[in-house]
Scaffold this active site. Structure first.
Site, short mmCIF file in Angstrom:
data_model
loop_
_atom_site.label_atom_id
_atom_site.label_comp_id
_atom_site.label_asym_id
_atom_site.label_seq_id
_atom_site.Cartn_x
_atom_site.Cartn_y
_atom_site.Cartn_z
N ASP A 315 32.55 42.46 41.29
CA ASP A 315 33.88 42.57 41.90
C ASP A 315 34.93 42.32 40.81
O ASP A 315 34.90 41.29 40.13
CB ASP A 315 34.05 41.56 43.03
CG ASP A 315 35.34 41.77 43.80
OD1 ASP A 315 35.33 42.51 44.77
OD2 ASP A 315 36.37 41.18 43.40
N ILE A 316 35.86 43.26 40.64
CA ILE A 316 36.92 43.12 39.64
C ILE A 316 37.89 42.04 40.09
O ILE A 316 38.41 42.08 41.22
CB ILE A 316 37.66 44.45 39.43
CG1 ILE A 316 36.67 45.54 39.00
CG2 ILE A 316 38.77 44.31 38.40
CD1 ILE A 316 37.30 46.92 38.87
N GLU A 358 37.08 47.68 45.09
CA GLU A 358 36.87 47.32 43.69
C GLU A 358 35.50 46.71 43.45
O GLU A 358 35.26 46.09 42.40
CB GLU A 358 37.96 46.33 43.24
CG GLU A 358 37.88 44.95 43.85
CD GLU A 358 38.63 44.84 45.19
OE1 GLU A 358 38.97 43.73 45.58
OE2 GLU A 358 38.86 45.89 45.83
#
Length: 446
Positions: A315-316, A358
């Site tokens: 996960d960004i 994301e």
């Protein structure tokens, strides 16, 4: 490969056109041979046109169906129990709803000849009607304000309804593909029979009128026709990679070029449909549906071979802040950079997917927990070193949080493995982000 010496008698050259060959023959053979050439051209041109028309008909059904599926997937953001980073407005929903209704109407028009397809479309329309009601309860400001207690239960039901309607859409997609392939095969067989009848009749006339030139002229004409016929037959059987190679420089060679061009377009259309069904449109990695399929395959293989399979959820960090600060174009560039980085950092047999938003997922077959944690840490460091170059040439950095889980040591089923990896990702983010956390294990140090 066509042999020039076998086809052409000594008084012909490879560049002798069909018209010149006919002029060298007996005058009495001119009419039947012209009939042969004209009939062959008309038949094959008709075959090419009919295949193009059938391809367009297939697109009229498959592309609206894929459009419906994409719009339905967009509605998943409405099912979230918490406020999403980019919520859907009532106006946006109405636009998507109108697009879905139009596509379903086109599907219904296409499927009227097949009762099974008609029933499938009607079932999708019925479920869509219920989904529309639930979305109105959630997104319509007037309804949401007057009956706020309905929103939570409506989201739960909406999630289930979306899952069921997507399954119906997928089943209809498979049914349409099978229906189109069967129709193409039957049509190819009809074309082949007509071409054979035409060749038999016209060649019989040519032999009766001038026996002296029958062999040479039939060889110079029927061999290219047989090559074209074989190409049509292979195309009808689904071999879209087949190409016709004629060494002559005549009308049949041009017809073969047209055939090859059509086959290339059909092959490209098939590849486009495959990419549309399996890849994420932005990042060009596998989409959520392919992730579920690959994970199921690897878990079942692990159960048979007693090998471990690991899952990394990526996960960004602060992705919403990146979008708000630099714009959605920067966010898209960041997603593409991460997707490419993941493909570079993992092994050839690993599977990289976009899980949603994301968040990415990496499936690691035959990988135990220690190795998967090491791979995750390598990915984290690579992302931290990566920079995204905006169109303005501004460089921005980013980090990511990663959760790791392994089957069967951390989970008993595919669904449990996803849950364990998600929980590990949540812990990594709660510990300050830019971390790797392994399910039921100590956190991997930076």
């Amino acid at each position: 490969m066509l042999n020039k010496q076998d086809v052409m008698p000594f008084w012909f050259t490879p560049k002798t056109s069909l018209n010149q060959r006919l002029r060298l023959g007996l005058g009495t053979m001119l009419v039947p041979l012209l009939m042969l050439a004209g009939g062959a051209v008309v038949s094959f041109e008709g075959a090419l046109d009919s295949f193009k028309q059938r391809d367009n008909v297939g697109r009229e059904a498959l592309f609206p169906l894929a459009h419906v599926e994409g719009l339905l997937l967009d509605l998943n953001v409405v099912t979230s129990p918490v406020e999403p980073s980019v919520p859907m407005t009532w106006d946006e929903y109405q636009a998507k709803s109108q697009a879905i209704k139009i596509s379903l109407a086109r599907l219904s028009k296409f499927s009227h000849q097949d009762p099974a397809q008609v029933n499938a479309v009607l079932e999708i329309q019925r479920k869509w009607k219920r989904i529309s009601q639930l979305c109105q309860q959630i997104l319509d400001p007037s309804v949401a304000q007057s009956r706020p207690n309905l929103s939570a239960s409506a989201r739960v039901e909406l999630k289930e309804q979306l899952k069921m309607i997507l399954q119906d859409v997928q089943q209809l997609n498979y049914r349409l593909i099978v229906f189109q392939n069967d129709a193409n095969a039957a049509h190819a067989e009809t074309v082949r029979q007509k071409v054979r009848q035409l060749i038999t009749i016209i060649c019989g006339l040519a032999v009766a009128l001038a026996a002296l030139f029958a062999y040479s002229l039939s060889q110079s004409i029927t061999v290219p026709l047989q090559t074209l016929e074989q190409g049509v037959e292979k195309l009808g059987k689904g071999d879209l990679s087949h190409r016709i190679a004629l060494t002559t420089d005549d009308e049949f060679s041009h017809l073969a070029e047209t055939f090859n061009l059509m086959a290339a377009k059909l092959e490209q259309s098939q590849q486009d449909l495959y990419r549309l069904a399996t890849l994420d449109g932005l990042t060009e990695v596998y989409n959520r549906r392919e992730f579920n399929r690959w994970l199921r395959v690897e878990v079942e293989r692990s159960q048979r071979n007693t090998n471990q399979v690991s899952l990394i959820m990526v996960d960004i960090d602060h992705f919403k802040q990146l979008n708000d600060t630099y714009g959605h174009q920067a966010g898209d560039l960041a997603l593409c950079e991460v997707a490419q980085l993941l493909q570079r950092e993992v092994r050839p047999g690993d599977v990289v997917c976009r899980y949603g938003g994301e968040e990415f997922a990496v499936i690691l077959p035959k990988t135990h927990s220690d190795d998967s944690a090491a791979i995750a840490e390598r990915i984290r460091l690579a992302i931290a070193k990566e920079t995204v170059i905006l169109p303005s040439l501004q460089k921005i950095g980013m980090t990511a949080s990663l959760g790791v889980a392994t089957f069967p040591s951390d989970a008993e089923t595919k669904e449990h493995l996803i849950k364990q990896a998600d929980q590990a990702l949540y812990i990594a983010k709660s510990l300050g982000r830019n971390q790797v956390y392994q399910a039921q294990h100590d956190r991997v140090e930076n």
